[in-house]
Design a protein around this motif. Structure first.
Motif, short mmCIF file in Angstrom:
data_model
loop_
_atom_site.label_atom_id
_atom_site.label_comp_id
_atom_site.label_asym_id
_atom_site.label_seq_id
_atom_site.Cartn_x
_atom_site.Cartn_y
_atom_site.Cartn_z
N SER A 74 0.83 -1.20 0.00
CA SER A 74 0.00 0.00 0.00
C SER A 74 0.86 1.25 0.00
O SER A 74 2.01 1.24 0.45
CB SER A 74 -0.93 0.01 1.21
N PHE A 75 0.28 2.30 -0.53
CA PHE A 75 0.89 3.62 -0.51
C PHE A 75 -0.16 4.58 0.02
O PHE A 75 -1.30 4.56 -0.43
CB PHE A 75 1.31 4.06 -1.91
N THR A 76 0.23 5.39 0.99
CA THR A 76 -0.65 6.44 1.50
C THR A 76 0.08 7.76 1.36
O THR A 76 1.17 7.94 1.91
CB THR A 76 -1.03 6.20 2.97
N PHE A 97 3.41 1.79 -10.27
CA PHE A 97 2.83 2.15 -11.57
C PHE A 97 1.54 2.95 -11.39
O PHE A 97 1.36 3.99 -12.03
CB PHE A 97 2.56 0.85 -12.35
N ILE A 98 0.66 2.48 -10.54
CA ILE A 98 -0.62 3.16 -10.34
C ILE A 98 -0.39 4.58 -9.84
O ILE A 98 -1.01 5.53 -10.33
CB ILE A 98 -1.52 2.35 -9.37
N MET A 99 0.51 4.77 -8.89
CA MET A 99 0.76 6.12 -8.39
C MET A 99 1.37 7.01 -9.46
O MET A 99 0.99 8.18 -9.59
CB MET A 99 1.68 6.08 -7.16
N VAL A 142 -3.46 3.79 -2.13
CA VAL A 142 -3.48 2.75 -3.16
C VAL A 142 -3.05 1.46 -2.49
O VAL A 142 -2.02 1.43 -1.80
CB VAL A 142 -2.54 3.09 -4.34
N LEU A 143 -3.82 0.43 -2.67
CA LEU A 143 -3.53 -0.87 -2.09
C LEU A 143 -3.59 -1.90 -3.21
O LEU A 143 -4.56 -1.91 -3.98
CB LEU A 143 -4.57 -1.16 -1.01
#
Length: 151
Positions: free
Chosen positions: A33-35, A113-115, A97-98
């Motif tokens: 995850s990214f916060t 990639f998503i970020m 994003v998880l």
């Protein structure tokens, strides 16, 4: 495909999405995850808050498309994206994003990639507030370079 996207003005928990993603799954071996948090500096060193605007409907579709592209590139079990809009202050969580997969490398790469693509393709507009006034944040060359590496 298990891709969930939410845009909201309300705060979210730093655990948001974790239990929903794992919900009785035994095929998941990694969750990354990214916060992202609001900083008290950016284009000026004294950011007191920011207002984040978006294009309703288009923003959700763009984030879903980014999640779908990650799904096609890597073997994933789940993608969860929540992004806040409205007025936020330093320290507030702004994006989460998880990504879940059977193996850690795929989850790490897909989250990154998503970020990168969220930062460069999603229709969000950020106005920062500081002690010297407010201003719209400009696109960053480094964000575009980060996204370009996935080509």
């Amino acid at each position: 495909m298990n891709i969930q996207v939410r845009i909201q003005s309300a705060p979210f928990s730093l655990l948001d999405g974790y239990e929903q993603t794992l919900a009785q799954r035994t095929d998941i071996g990694a969750v990354v995850s990214f916060t992202g948090l609001v900083r008290d500096f950016n284009e000026t060193p004294d950011v007191t808050g920011l207002t984040l605007e978006h294009y309703p409907g288009m923003t959700e579709r763009t984030l879903e498309r980014i999640g779908e592209e990650a799904w096609q590139r890597w073997s994933l079990q789940a993608v969860y994206i929540v992004h806040r809009v409205g007025y936020l202050t330093p320290g507030d969580p702004i994006v989460r994003v998880l990504v879940a997969s059977a193996h850690r490398r795929e989850a790490f790469e897909a989250c990154d990639f998503i970020m990168d693509f969220l930062k460069t393709q999603a229709p969000f507009w950020k106005k920062e507030h500081s002690s010297n006034g407010e201003y719209w944040v400009k696109e960053r060359t480094t964000d575009m370079q980060d996204a370009a590496r996935w080509a």
